[in-house]
Design an enzyme around this catalytic site. Structure first.
Site, short mmCIF file in Angstrom:
data_model
loop_
_atom_site.label_atom_id
_atom_site.label_comp_id
_atom_site.label_asym_id
_atom_site.label_seq_id
_atom_site.Cartn_x
_atom_site.Cartn_y
_atom_site.Cartn_z
N LEU A 16 30.12 58.08 -30.33
CA LEU A 16 28.70 58.38 -30.21
C LEU A 16 28.35 58.48 -28.74
O LEU A 16 28.30 57.47 -28.04
CB LEU A 16 27.85 57.29 -30.88
CG LEU A 16 28.18 56.94 -32.33
CD1 LEU A 16 27.22 55.86 -32.85
CD2 LEU A 16 28.12 58.18 -33.20
N LYS A 111 24.51 47.25 -23.09
CA LYS A 111 24.03 45.92 -22.72
C LYS A 111 22.58 45.69 -23.13
O LYS A 111 22.21 44.59 -23.54
CB LYS A 111 24.20 45.67 -21.23
CG LYS A 111 23.37 46.52 -20.29
CD LYS A 111 24.15 47.66 -19.73
CE LYS A 111 23.37 48.51 -18.75
NZ LYS A 111 24.17 49.65 -18.26
N GLU A 135 33.12 44.59 -24.59
CA GLU A 135 33.58 44.22 -23.24
C GLU A 135 32.96 45.09 -22.16
O GLU A 135 32.63 44.62 -21.07
CB GLU A 135 35.10 44.31 -23.16
CG GLU A 135 35.70 43.88 -21.83
CD GLU A 135 35.47 42.41 -21.55
OE1 GLU A 135 34.78 42.11 -20.55
OE2 GLU A 135 35.95 41.57 -22.32
N GLY A 140 31.71 46.76 -16.31
CA GLY A 140 32.63 47.89 -16.40
C GLY A 140 34.05 47.51 -16.78
O GLY A 140 34.31 46.95 -17.84
N LYS A 211 22.65 41.92 -18.72
CA LYS A 211 24.03 41.42 -18.63
C LYS A 211 24.06 39.90 -18.52
O LYS A 211 24.94 39.24 -19.09
CB LYS A 211 24.72 42.07 -17.43
CG LYS A 211 24.88 43.59 -17.58
CD LYS A 211 25.35 44.24 -16.30
CE LYS A 211 25.48 45.74 -16.46
NZ LYS A 211 25.86 46.42 -15.19
#
Length: 451
Positions: A16, A111, A135, A140, A211
């Protein structure tokens, strides 16, 4: 050495989004198909790529043009693994929930969505017996979430402090190393592709706050949402702040700070809480985070048994982020081949998320004051009345003519660095200082982190 051959029906992968990250994911799935198949135990077949505009030229990607579709809702119903890299809340959330309902495990780099709706997505994954991995949502290419969620599962994490936004780190680094102002450094970051045309999400700390919520949730087994994170951006950081940090052998960084605090409550019983905040701060150049340059990210973890750990690398970009995405794809695909599931939500600790005023920090305060007897005593009294201890005081006399003061009156420039104290007490001290008739101006206030 002969490569191990994978057998069995291919696992269907739906993608997606086909922007910077999505394009890298698609290319790497095709170019590394043999290695990925050997690592998973079954081939991975890309069965569709959902895009907004099907007619756009994507001939640079080594994929069959027929795979592109604008019908994301249909695509997620025919996949074993769905990779979501479109970002935002909707339609990402609805598509992920639909994918799980149809039996697909999900890998996401979103995030903002995870910070807002992580518990609901975990619940959906558990209900339908699938995996949720993400992850790439933080830092990154740097492997940080899985080490916290799995490698440190037997330890007690005390603190996570990180530089998790490459744009702001680049801007602050250039302000420090070249003397550029904030606006000039942002323009340079935009020219190099490190900052969006509208950099608000980065420079105002929204990206880092999302984050931080994810990191805190995993580290402290407690649900922390993005709106519970205290947030300050870097737009008010001045050249004078950067210079003041340099004089202390420090550097200014936008830090995401997640910390467990253990105290004694009013009843004398031990109590614990979680402090989660994002703000600019001075940090010693000798600290591992102090040397993180340009657009790189780094996360510093302190745990009871493991001690201090440092994770460093590229925090953004197509290929680095795609590396983290594909690592998750391999993990969830292995579970589908061999059985079992990855870890679900761990929120058993359910610690209270503390207000910013309860967070322990230190302040660097710059004051312009009148140069006359009793000023230092007044300043010291303001600190004492708010139960804030002073670590250092530095004074410089400024000639009145140089300062533009009428009659050539002299004034003094005071720099005060405090010991650790609750942020509320420190903020109250600053307010009290500003009301003193001997204080002409509180010229700068910045938090100090690190030893």
């Amino acid at each position: 050495m002969q490569q191990e051959q994978a057998s069995g029906a291919p696992l269907r992968v739906a993608l997606l989004g086909c922007g910077v990250v999505g394009s890298s994911v698609a290319r790497m799935l095709v170019e590394h198909r043999d290695d990925l198949a050997a690592r998973v135990g079954r081939p991975l077949e890309l069965v569709g790529i959902a895009v907004r505009r099907a007619g756009r030229d994507r001939s640079d990607l080594p994929v069959d043009p027929s795979l592109f579709t604008t019908d994301a809702a249909e695509l997620v119903t025919r996949a074993d693994v769905v990779v979501e890299v479109i970002g935002g809340i909707e339609p990402a959330r609805s598509l992920i929930e639909s994918a799980m309902k149809h039996g697909a495990s999900v890998v996401s780099a979103n995030k903002a969505l995870l910070a807002e709706a992580g518990p609901a997505l975990y619940a959906a994954a558990a209900e339908h017996g699938v995996d949720l991995y993400y992850e790439a949502a933080v830092a990154g290419a740097i492997p940080i979430l899985r080490p916290i969620r799995e490698s440190l599962a037997g330890d007690e994490v005390r603190k996570v402090i990180g530089i998790v936004n490459g744009t702001t780190n680049y801007v602050l680094d250039k302000m420090d190393t070249t003397g550029q102002g904030f606006a000039e450094a942002v323009e340079q970051a935009q020219a190099l592709g490190y900052a969006e045309a509208d950099p608000t999400a980065d420079v105002e700390g929204f990206d880092a706050a999302a984050k931080a919520a994810i990191l805190a949730s995993l580290a402290f087994h407690t649900r922390v949402s993005g709106d519970q994170v205290y947030r300050e951006g870097i737009t008010e950081v001045s050249a004078a702040d950067v210079q003041a940090a340099r004089e202390m052998d420090c550097v200014v960084k936008l830090l995401a700070i997640c910390e467990r605090t253990d105290t004694t409550g009013p009843d004398g019983q031990p109590t614990a809480g979680v402090s989660v905040r994002v703000h600019p701060a001075m940090i010693p150049r000798s600290h591992p985070l102090g040397g993180v340059r340009d657009a790189f990210n780094a996360v510093f973890v302190e745990a009871d048994a493991a001690g201090q750990l440092m994770f460093y690398g590229k925090g953004a970009g197509g290929d680095p982020t795609a590396s983290a995405v594909l690592g998750d794809v391999v993990a969830v695909a292995r579970h589908r081949v061999g059985g079992g599931h990855g870890p679900g939500e761990s929120a058993y600790a359910d610690l209270p998320v503390l207000a910013m005023g309860q967070a322990l920090t230190r302040y660097h305060i710059s004051l312009d004051v009148a140069d006359r007897p009793g000023v230092l005593a007044q300043v010291a009294t303001a600190f004492a009345q708010n139960h804030v201890s002073i670590e250092t005081v530095r004074q410089q006399i400024v000639d009145g003519d140089d300062a533009g003061d009428a009659g050539g009156a002299t004034r003094a420039h005071l720099v005060v660095v405090t010991h650790s104290a609750p942020d509320a007490a420190l903020a109250a001290t600053v307010e009290a200082l500003a009301e003193l008739d001997t204080v002409r101006e509180v010229t700068s206030v910045m938090r100090v982190e690190g030893d």
